[in-house]
Each structure stands twice: as C-alpha cells, then as structure tokens.
Design a protein around this motif. Structure first.
Motif, short mmCIF file in Angstrom:
data_model
loop_
_atom_site.label_atom_id
_atom_site.label_comp_id
_atom_site.label_asym_id
_atom_site.label_seq_id
_atom_site.Cartn_x
_atom_site.Cartn_y
_atom_site.Cartn_z
N VAL A 48 0.83 -1.21 0.00
CA VAL A 48 0.00 0.00 0.00
C VAL A 48 0.87 1.25 0.00
N THR A 49 1.91 1.26 0.82
CA THR A 49 2.80 2.42 0.90
C THR A 49 3.49 2.69 -0.43
N ILE A 50 3.95 1.65 -1.09
CA ILE A 50 4.62 1.81 -2.39
C ILE A 50 3.63 2.33 -3.44
N ILE A 51 2.44 1.77 -3.46
CA ILE A 51 1.43 2.22 -4.43
C ILE A 51 1.11 3.70 -4.23
N PHE A 52 0.85 4.10 -2.99
CA PHE A 52 0.51 5.50 -2.73
C PHE A 52 1.71 6.42 -2.95
N SER A 53 2.92 5.94 -2.63
CA SER A 53 4.12 6.75 -2.90
C SER A 53 4.28 6.97 -4.39
N TYR A 54 3.99 5.95 -5.17
CA TYR A 54 4.06 6.09 -6.63
C TYR A 54 3.05 7.13 -7.11
N LEU A 55 1.83 7.07 -6.58
CA LEU A 55 0.80 8.04 -6.96
C LEU A 55 1.22 9.47 -6.58
N ILE A 56 1.74 9.62 -5.38
CA ILE A 56 2.12 10.94 -4.90
C ILE A 56 3.28 11.51 -5.71
N ASN A 57 4.25 10.68 -6.04
CA ASN A 57 5.44 11.15 -6.75
C ASN A 57 5.25 11.30 -8.25
N ASN A 58 4.21 10.70 -8.80
CA ASN A 58 4.05 10.72 -10.25
C ASN A 58 2.89 11.57 -10.75
N ILE A 59 2.28 12.31 -9.88
CA ILE A 59 1.22 13.22 -10.32
C ILE A 59 1.84 14.61 -10.44
N ASP A 60 1.86 15.10 -11.66
CA ASP A 60 2.44 16.43 -11.90
C ASP A 60 1.61 17.50 -11.22
N ASP A 61 2.30 18.47 -10.65
CA ASP A 61 1.64 19.61 -10.01
C ASP A 61 0.55 19.16 -9.04
N LEU A 62 0.91 18.24 -8.17
CA LEU A 62 -0.02 17.72 -7.18
C LEU A 62 -0.45 18.84 -6.25
N SER A 63 -1.75 19.07 -6.17
CA SER A 63 -2.24 20.12 -5.27
C SER A 63 -2.07 19.68 -3.83
N TYR A 64 -2.00 20.64 -2.95
CA TYR A 64 -1.85 20.37 -1.53
C TYR A 64 -3.01 19.51 -1.03
N GLU A 65 -4.22 19.82 -1.48
CA GLU A 65 -5.40 19.09 -1.04
C GLU A 65 -5.36 17.64 -1.50
N LEU A 66 -4.94 17.41 -2.74
CA LEU A 66 -4.85 16.04 -3.25
C LEU A 66 -3.76 15.26 -2.52
N TYR A 67 -2.64 15.91 -2.27
CA TYR A 67 -1.55 15.27 -1.51
C TYR A 67 -2.06 14.85 -0.13
N TYR A 68 -2.77 15.74 0.52
CA TYR A 68 -3.34 15.51 1.84
C TYR A 68 -4.30 14.33 1.80
N ILE A 69 -5.17 14.30 0.80
CA ILE A 69 -6.15 13.22 0.66
C ILE A 69 -5.46 11.89 0.39
N LEU A 70 -4.42 11.89 -0.43
CA LEU A 70 -3.69 10.65 -0.71
C LEU A 70 -3.00 10.12 0.54
N LEU A 71 -2.40 11.01 1.33
CA LEU A 71 -1.76 10.56 2.57
C LEU A 71 -2.78 9.96 3.53
N LEU A 72 -3.90 10.64 3.72
CA LEU A 72 -4.95 10.11 4.59
C LEU A 72 -5.49 8.79 4.05
N SER A 73 -5.67 8.70 2.75
CA SER A 73 -6.17 7.47 2.14
C SER A 73 -5.21 6.31 2.36
N MET A 74 -3.91 6.58 2.29
CA MET A 74 -2.92 5.54 2.51
C MET A 74 -3.04 5.00 3.94
N GLU A 75 -3.15 5.90 4.92
CA GLU A 75 -3.27 5.47 6.31
C GLU A 75 -4.55 4.66 6.52
N ILE A 76 -5.65 5.14 5.99
CA ILE A 76 -6.94 4.46 6.17
C ILE A 76 -6.94 3.12 5.45
N CYS A 77 -6.33 3.06 4.28
CA CYS A 77 -6.24 1.81 3.51
C CYS A 77 -5.42 0.76 4.28
#
Length: 157
Positions: free
Chosen positions: A20-49
């Motif tokens: 799960v951590t690798i998948i979410f890290s890949y998503l976080i690192n490979n989304i160009d111009d990741l907004s703060y809100e999306l980054y925040y949501i992805l981090l929370l989603s990783m923890e909840i997942c």
C-alpha cells in the motif's frame, strides 16, 4: 510444509503495509503539479487503507484479543502502565545521551514538527491513531505466533 506456509503468513501484514505504501508513494510522486489538497487526501487514504486492510487480515486475532482484554483489562493496564513508565525513563536517558553527540534536533523529529504544523488533521490520524495501530499489526502481530523465543521476538520486532 504446513509450518513453512504458516510462517510465511506472518509476513502478510508486512506485504500489505509495504504494498500500500509503495502504491501511494508512486501516486504521490508521479502526479504532476499535485495540489496540496490532493496530496493531503492521498496521505490520509494511505493510512486508512493500511488500517482497514490490516484489520481485515487480523480480524479473528483482534476479536480474540479484545475479548481477552475485556476480561483482564485491570491486569493489562497495570502491566502497560509499568512498561510505559520504564519506556519513558529509558527514552529520556537515551535522548540525553544522544543529545551529547548531536547538535540540534533529529531530522525525523524536525520533519514530524513540520508535518504537524502544516497538516494537523493528517498528523492526528496518521501519527496518533493509525500509525501505532498499523505498526503493531504489520510489524509485530504476524510474527508473534511464529517466534517462540521472547528475547528474539523483541529484538526482531
């Protein structure tokens, strides 16, 4: 052969956690111009997942342990409080020794302070609620049934 298969089952929690951590890290690192809100949501989603998948994986053991805790909570809280006091004393001593050799604060502590100030909701969910729970399930519970020597268990986990 069955003992070998059962031993590998102890690694399932680690596989889930790191997967799960690798998948979410890949998503976080490979989304160009990741907004703060999306980054925040992805981090929370990783923890909840991680929280949800590990709970599902260990649900039978957690249910059994909860019933045991409910019956013996005074004993466990007494042991837990004593262990917490001893751990706190050892942590204060070790931090004092470490501070003798290092200038300033540790890098991970500095990062935690930044995350806490910039993302308080994630900090509470990730560091206070999900983090310890996930750590216990992924790095300890799976191994507990397969490592019979307590000293080796404590050192490895």
């Amino acid at each position: 052969m069955n003992k070998l298969i059962e031993t590998f089952k102890s690694f399932y929690g680690l596989v889930i956690y790191f997967g799960v951590t690798i998948i979410f890290s890949y998503l976080i690192n490979n989304i160009d111009d990741l907004s703060y809100e999306l980054y925040y949501i992805l981090l929370l989603s990783m923890e909840i997942c991680n929280f949800t998948l590990l709970t599902i994986l260990y649900r039978k053991r957690l249910k059994k342990d909860f019933i045991d805790f409910d019956s013996n909570y005074k004993k466990y809280l007494t042991i837990g409080f004593k262990a917490w006091i001893i751990g706190m004393i050892l942590m204060v001593i070790s931090n004092g020794i470490i501070q003798q050799f290092i200038d300033g604060i540790a890098k991970n502590q500095e990062i935690n302070q930044i995350v806490l100030s910039k993302m308080p909701l994630y900090s509470v969910i990730g560091m206070v609620v999900c983090g310890p729970y996930i750590e216990e399930l992924a790095f300890r519970l799976g191994f507990k049934e397969h490592i019979n020597n307590k000293v080796i268990y404590y050192i490895l986990t």
